[in-house]
Write a protein that holds these residues in place. Structure first.
Motif, PDB file in Angstrom:
ATOM      1  N   UNK A  51       0.870  -1.177   0.000  1.00  0.00           N
ATOM      2  CA  UNK A  51       0.000   0.000   0.000  1.00  0.00           C
ATOM      3  C   UNK A  51       0.905   1.225   0.000  1.00  0.00           C
ATOM      4  N   UNK A  52       0.957   1.926  -1.126  1.00  0.00           N
ATOM      5  CA  UNK A  52       1.744   3.148  -1.250  1.00  0.00           C
ATOM      6  C   UNK A  52       0.831   4.327  -0.940  1.00  0.00           C
ATOM      7  N   UNK A  53       1.287   5.218  -0.064  1.00  0.00           N
ATOM      8  CA  UNK A  53       0.493   6.403   0.285  1.00  0.00           C
ATOM      9  C   UNK A  53       1.410   7.620   0.279  1.00  0.00           C
ATOM     10  N   UNK A  54       0.954   8.688  -0.356  1.00  0.00           N
ATOM     11  CA  UNK A  54       1.728   9.919  -0.416  1.00  0.00           C
ATOM     12  C   UNK A  54       1.255  10.871   0.676  1.00  0.00           C
ATOM     13  N   UNK A  55       2.087  11.034   1.700  1.00  0.00           N
ATOM     14  CA  UNK A  55       1.798  11.951   2.799  1.00  0.00           C
ATOM     15  C   UNK A  55       2.498  13.291   2.615  1.00  0.00           C
ATOM     16  N   UNK A  56       3.152  13.485   1.471  1.00  0.00           N
ATOM     17  CA  UNK A  56       3.916  14.704   1.229  1.00  0.00           C
ATOM     18  C   UNK A  56       3.041  15.872   0.809  1.00  0.00           C
ATOM     19  N   UNK A  57       3.684  17.017   0.679  1.00  0.00           N
ATOM     20  CA  UNK A  57       2.964  18.234   0.305  1.00  0.00           C
ATOM     21  C   UNK A  57       2.827  18.398  -1.203  1.00  0.00           C
ATOM     22  N   UNK A  58       3.402  17.482  -1.958  1.00  0.00           N
ATOM     23  CA  UNK A  58       3.307  17.514  -3.420  1.00  0.00           C
ATOM     24  C   UNK A  58       3.417  16.107  -3.975  1.00  0.00           C
ATOM     25  N   UNK A  59       3.603  16.002  -5.279  1.00  0.00           N
ATOM     26  CA  UNK A  59       3.706  14.699  -5.928  1.00  0.00           C
ATOM     27  C   UNK A  59       5.023  13.997  -5.639  1.00  0.00           C
ATOM     28  N   UNK A  60       4.963  12.687  -5.571  1.00  0.00           N
ATOM     29  CA  UNK A  60       6.146  11.835  -5.381  1.00  0.00           C
ATOM     30  C   UNK A  60       5.914  10.539  -6.140  1.00  0.00           C
ATOM     31  N   UNK A  61       7.001   9.773  -6.308  1.00  0.00           N
ATOM     32  CA  UNK A  61       6.855   8.437  -6.854  1.00  0.00           C
ATOM     33  C   UNK A  61       7.797   7.481  -6.155  1.00  0.00           C
ATOM     34  N   UNK A  87       7.289   2.130 -11.738  1.00  0.00           N
ATOM     35  CA  UNK A  87       7.103   3.336 -10.938  1.00  0.00           C
ATOM     36  C   UNK A  87       5.651   3.479 -10.503  1.00  0.00           C
ATOM     37  N   UNK A  88       5.464   3.810  -9.226  1.00  0.00           N
ATOM     38  CA  UNK A  88       4.156   4.193  -8.693  1.00  0.00           C
ATOM     39  C   UNK A  88       4.205   5.700  -8.511  1.00  0.00           C
ATOM     40  N   UNK A  89       3.386   6.435  -9.252  1.00  0.00           N
ATOM     41  CA  UNK A  89       3.338   7.895  -9.142  1.00  0.00           C
ATOM     42  C   UNK A  89       2.075   8.309  -8.407  1.00  0.00           C
ATOM     43  N   UNK A  90       2.251   9.168  -7.397  1.00  0.00           N
ATOM     44  CA  UNK A  90       1.119   9.596  -6.573  1.00  0.00           C
ATOM     45  C   UNK A  90       1.140  11.101  -6.363  1.00  0.00           C
ATOM     46  N   UNK A  91      -0.015  11.717  -6.505  1.00  0.00           N
ATOM     47  CA  UNK A  91      -0.170  13.113  -6.149  1.00  0.00           C
ATOM     48  C   UNK A  91      -0.361  13.234  -4.649  1.00  0.00           C
ATOM     49  N   UNK A  92      -0.372  14.453  -4.161  1.00  0.00           N
ATOM     50  CA  UNK A  92      -0.572  14.721  -2.742  1.00  0.00           C
ATOM     51  C   UNK A  92      -1.841  14.026  -2.237  1.00  0.00           C
ATOM     52  N   UNK A  93      -1.705  13.234  -1.176  1.00  0.00           N
ATOM     53  CA  UNK A  93      -2.843  12.568  -0.554  1.00  0.00           C
ATOM     54  C   UNK A  93      -3.327  11.310  -1.255  1.00  0.00           C
ATOM     55  N   UNK A 108      17.280  -1.245  -5.495  1.00  0.00           N
ATOM     56  CA  UNK A 108      17.279   0.168  -5.149  1.00  0.00           C
ATOM     57  C   UNK A 108      15.945   0.799  -5.511  1.00  0.00           C
ATOM     58  N   UNK A 109      15.530   1.771  -4.684  1.00  0.00           N
ATOM     59  CA  UNK A 109      14.312   2.531  -4.933  1.00  0.00           C
ATOM     60  C   UNK A 109      14.632   4.011  -4.753  1.00  0.00           C
ATOM     61  N   UNK A 110      13.912   4.845  -5.484  1.00  0.00           N
ATOM     62  CA  UNK A 110      14.101   6.290  -5.351  1.00  0.00           C
ATOM     63  C   UNK A 110      12.877   7.022  -5.894  1.00  0.00           C
ATOM     64  N   UNK A 111      12.791   8.306  -5.581  1.00  0.00           N
ATOM     65  CA  UNK A 111      11.782   9.167  -6.195  1.00  0.00           C
ATOM     66  C   UNK A 111      12.458   9.819  -7.393  1.00  0.00           C
ATOM     67  N   UNK A 112      11.830   9.727  -8.549  1.00  0.00           N
ATOM     68  CA  UNK A 112      12.448  10.238  -9.770  1.00  0.00           C
ATOM     69  C   UNK A 112      12.170  11.719 -10.021  1.00  0.00           C
ATOM     70  N   UNK A 113      11.423  12.367  -9.138  1.00  0.00           N
ATOM     71  CA  UNK A 113      11.182  13.804  -9.305  1.00  0.00           C
ATOM     72  C   UNK A 113      12.503  14.561  -9.137  1.00  0.00           C
ATOM     73  N   UNK A 114      12.624  15.678  -9.817  1.00  0.00           N
ATOM     74  CA  UNK A 114      13.858  16.461  -9.836  1.00  0.00           C
ATOM     75  C   UNK A 114      14.387  16.723  -8.430  1.00  0.00           C
ATOM     76  N   UNK A 115      15.617  16.265  -8.180  1.00  0.00           N
ATOM     77  CA  UNK A 115      16.369  16.479  -6.942  1.00  0.00           C
ATOM     78  C   UNK A 115      15.845  15.715  -5.717  1.00  0.00           C
ATOM     79  N   UNK A 116      14.743  14.993  -5.813  1.00  0.00           N
ATOM     80  CA  UNK A 116      14.200  14.318  -4.632  1.00  0.00           C
ATOM     81  C   UNK A 116      15.145  13.243  -4.102  1.00  0.00           C
ATOM     82  N   UNK A 117      15.744  12.456  -4.997  1.00  0.00           N
ATOM     83  CA  UNK A 117      16.668  11.423  -4.507  1.00  0.00           C
ATOM     84  C   UNK A 117      17.931  12.063  -3.933  1.00  0.00           C
TER      85      UNK A 117
END
Length: 128
Positions: A51-61, A87-93, A108-117
């Motif tokens: 169960x992937x859940x995005x608790x951040x203030x913006x999008x993550x993957x 990749x699992x991409x999720x918007x805020x919430x 290995x796992x990472x967020x592919x959004x710019x600079x997140x990793x």
């Protein structure tokens, strides 16, 4: 002669029928520049629903192409991870569930959004 078929029928009815293994459930929280847990531990060959859940203030993957490529999953779950993108991409919430059977290895796992990793949004999936 009639006793043998009745005995066999009684044995068949006495043997428990095992249903398909129910997937274990784990949650991976995506937040501002972190995964919780950072290291996800799974058991090889045992089905799991992540169960992937995005608790951040913006999008993550959650990008783990090698992990998702090695896992066994049906077409619907394969589509959820973007096929070969892994990749699992999720918007805020948002949240999403993926059910699969993992293969042994460390991935290995990472967020592919710019600079997140670069800011620490990395982790591992450890399957033993």
């Amino acid at each position: 002669m009639r006793i043998l078929p009745l005995t066999l029928a009684a044995l068949v009815l006495a043997v428990p029928v095992t249903a398909a293994e129910t997937p274990a459930k784990v949650t991976v929280a995506l937040a501002n520049f972190s995964f919780t847990p950072a290291d996800l531990h799974l058991h090889a060959g045992h089905p799991v629903t992540i169960h992937f859940v995005n608790n951040g203030s913006g999008g993550h993957d959650f990008t783990a192409a090698d992990f998702f490529a090695a896992a066994t999953m049906d077409a619907a779950n394969r589509a959820r991870v973007g096929g070969t993108k892994g990749r699992i991409s999720l918007g805020k919430g948002e949240s999403s569930d993926v059910t699969l059977v993992p293969r042994a290895g460390t991935y290995k796992a990472h967020c592919s959004h710019f600079m997140h990793s670069s800011l620490g949004m990395t982790g591992k999936v450890i399957v033993d």
